[in-house]
Design an enzyme around this catalytic site. Structure first.
Site, short mmCIF file in Angstrom:
data_model
loop_
_atom_site.label_atom_id
_atom_site.label_comp_id
_atom_site.label_asym_id
_atom_site.label_seq_id
_atom_site.Cartn_x
_atom_site.Cartn_y
_atom_site.Cartn_z
N ASP A 314 -65.76 -14.85 -61.48
CA ASP A 314 -66.12 -15.96 -60.61
C ASP A 314 -66.73 -15.39 -59.34
O ASP A 314 -66.52 -14.23 -58.99
CB ASP A 314 -64.88 -16.80 -60.29
N HIS A 315 -67.51 -16.22 -58.66
CA HIS A 315 -68.07 -15.85 -57.37
C HIS A 315 -67.15 -16.32 -56.26
O HIS A 315 -66.90 -17.52 -56.13
CB HIS A 315 -69.45 -16.48 -57.20
N PHE A 489 -66.90 -21.99 -57.48
CA PHE A 489 -66.84 -22.83 -58.68
C PHE A 489 -67.77 -22.32 -59.79
O PHE A 489 -68.45 -23.11 -60.44
CB PHE A 489 -67.14 -24.30 -58.37
N HIS A 490 -67.77 -21.00 -60.02
CA HIS A 490 -68.63 -20.42 -61.05
C HIS A 490 -67.83 -19.63 -62.09
O HIS A 490 -68.20 -18.50 -62.42
CB HIS A 490 -69.67 -19.49 -60.43
N PRO A 491 -66.75 -20.16 -62.67
CA PRO A 491 -66.01 -19.37 -63.66
C PRO A 491 -66.82 -19.18 -64.94
O PRO A 491 -67.44 -20.11 -65.44
CB PRO A 491 -64.75 -20.22 -63.92
#
Length: 554
Positions: A314-315, A489-491
């Protein structure tokens, strides 16, 4: 016993970004009967469609799965809200609307890791373009000057996925872009050419000031087809399987809770799992495909021992807040009823202004230190500030400079909490778990200070409010990053694809679950490594490619 109402050629699980595109492509042939299953409701909630409505969709059970992480050691024990879209359109109905592909090197690396050349940049670019409708090509290229020729090489026209420029600008953001140039970051007018290094305004997935989600883009045009069935409020309990005479395992469909009634649906050709990087591994684990020890601990029969749920990436976004003066920010404009009324009136009349805003307007991609070979940081710059997402704006004029590590080396996991499909999974991102990630975090905060100290910003008299100028050492800055950072919110990566001989890969290069017939996973969970940018549009590219492979195989 299967019947006409419960038997289909293809079942697509998840009506999000990938699922809506798959439903469109697979049902384009009238001979294919397709079922799309979505656990959430239709995307009729008004705030989905107003760009600023993400504020009312995230943290709202109408549109969000309402997940949280486990306490995270790298974040000094904090628990984060972990939004995932629960409605038609999925995360494209609640996200930041930024159109971003990443870097060409991301896809060339996927091709190397998987052994499949079609994952490389040149091939993937064609899949991006095939569904794109880019604002720069609205009038076509000028045949006399060829002015738009470089954009037509990189972008598509007439596809379903609308990309537009933002409908507002801010003086303070323009000045930040000038400051970035003063610090050595070049301006760019296109983050999506394969090298996103530079500073500029993000393009967004909107149409005429409205959010453009995958449900509008791909599902709405396909809904009139007689061969496409869409069930909303239909949550999958688990996948179903059978073994043939040789003992080979085949996915036959799924058990679905539809309005409180358990229904078994079957797929004659394939089941495509597109429930996202959190729910796809959850469904696989509940169905008996996952780490054997985990499944046995929950009393689930192990059909296939596989590293499902591992490799979570994630980021992590570090938010630095600066007080400013002598300029407009959203804090001052929206700080009273009159200001809010004017904002609403502008949107009603023009579909512009703050209500048309993506959460971040200005972006920059650069290196955290000169020794890096490529841009490994992404900035999201906003003319506003707040204590935490979901809380009110500060009562002083301010801006937020958020920065994230594009290529984290930390890895987390997603694991079922119980054998009950209604229970939320355990999400453990393990942020800042590696020395490299901690160094990038400290370096990025120093770089923010460098940018804010450039001459272009001085007329605003920027004053560091968070984290605070008293923190200077690597140890201090890393601890502060843990205190103030949040997910962007980048899983991705939890059902990794790779070579047949890669034991860490759950899927083969064409996204088929290894050792199982009739089952693919098509969503952000398949990424072996996270893309160097926002992840929604790469997910659509994945679905475009997968749809072509599915249809070619049948």
């Amino acid at each position: 016993m299967p019947n006409a109402e419960t038997e289909f050629d293809y079942i697509v699980i998840g009506g999000g970004s990938a699922g809506c595109l798959l439903a469109n492509r697979l049902s384009a042939d009238a001979a294919n009967r397709v079922l799309l299953l979505e656990a959430g409701k239709p995307d009729t909630y008004p705030w989905i469609h107003i760009p600023v409505g993400y504020l009312y969709c995230i943290g709202n059970p109408r549109t969000d799965w309402m997940y949280n992480t486990e306490p995270d050691k790298g974040l000094n024990g904090r628990v984060l809200r972990y939004p995932r879209g629960k409605t038609l359109g999925g995360c494209s109905s609640i996200n930041g609307m930024i159109y971003m592909r990443g870097q060409s090197r991301d896809y060339d690396n996927w091709a190397r890791l998987s052994g499949e050349a079609e994952w490389n940049w040149d091939h993937s670019l064609q899949d991006f373009k095939s569904h794109e409708d880019h604002w720069r090509l609205d009038d076509g290229a000028d045949p006399a000057t060829g002015e738009n020729s470089r954009f037509s090489d990189m972008h598509g026209r007439g596809g379903e996925w609308r990309v537009e420029k933002q409908r507002l600008r801010w003086d303070i953001l323009d000045s930040f872009a000038d400051a970035a140039v003063e610090a050595g970051i070049e301006k760019t007018d296109d983050f999506n050419s394969g090298d996103n290094a530079g500073v500029g305004y993000f393009d967004v997935n909107q149409r005429s000031g409205w959010r453009w989600n995958s449900s509008k883009a791909f599902l709405k045009p396909a809904k009139p087809r007689d061969n496409l069935t869409v069930w909303t409020e239909a949550q999958v309990e688990k996948l179903t399987f059978e073994k043939d005479a040789t003992g080979a395992l085949r996915c036959t469909g799924a058990r679905v809770d539809r309005a409180g009634q358990m229904v078994t649906v079957s797929a004659r050709k394939e089941t495509l799992l597109s429930a996202g990087a959190i729910n796809s591994p959850k469904i696989l684990q509940l169905s008996g495909i996952g780490p054997a020890a985990l499944l046995q601990s929950q009393g689930i029969e192990v059909l296939r021992d596989a590293p499902v749920g591992e490799n979570l990436q994630d980021h992590l976004q570090i938010r630095a807040v600066y007080k400013v003066s002598g300029t407009r920010t959203l804090n001052t404009i929206a700080g009273n009823l009159w200001g809010k009324a004017m904002i609403g009136a502008e949107y009603m009349l023009k579909r512009s202004g703050p209500m048309s805003m993506a959460p971040s307007q200005l972006g920059a991609f650069t290196r955290s230190d000169p020794g890096r070979s490529h841009a490994n940081l992404e900035y999201h710059v906003q003319p506003l500030s707040l204590e935490a997402f979901g809380e009110g704006l500060h009562d002083f004029p301010a801006m937020t400079v958020s920065v994230c590590n594009l290529n984290p080396t930390s890895r987390g996991h997603v694991r079922i909490r119980s054998a009950n499909f209604r229970d939320a999974p355990m999400i453990s991102p393990n942020y800042l778990d590696t020395a490299d990630d901690r160094k990038v975090a400290a370096d990025s905060l120093r770089q923010v200070r460098k940018l804010m100290s450039q001459p272009a910003m001085q007329r605003y008299q920027p004053e560091e409010f968070k984290p605070g100028p008293q923190y200077q050492s690597d140890e201090d800055l890393t601890k502060l990053a843990g205190d103030i950072a949040n997910t962007i919110f980048h899983p991705v990566g939890t059902v990794k694809m790779g070579r047949e001989d890669d034991d860490s890969a759950v899927l083969d290069p064409h996204l088929r679950v290894k050792g199982v017939n009739g089952l693919r996973v098509v969503d952000a969970s398949i990424m072996p490594e996270i893309t160097s940018g926002n992840t929604n549009s790469p997910t659509l590219m994945i679905a475009e490619k997968a749809a072509r492979w599915v249809l070619a195989g049948h």
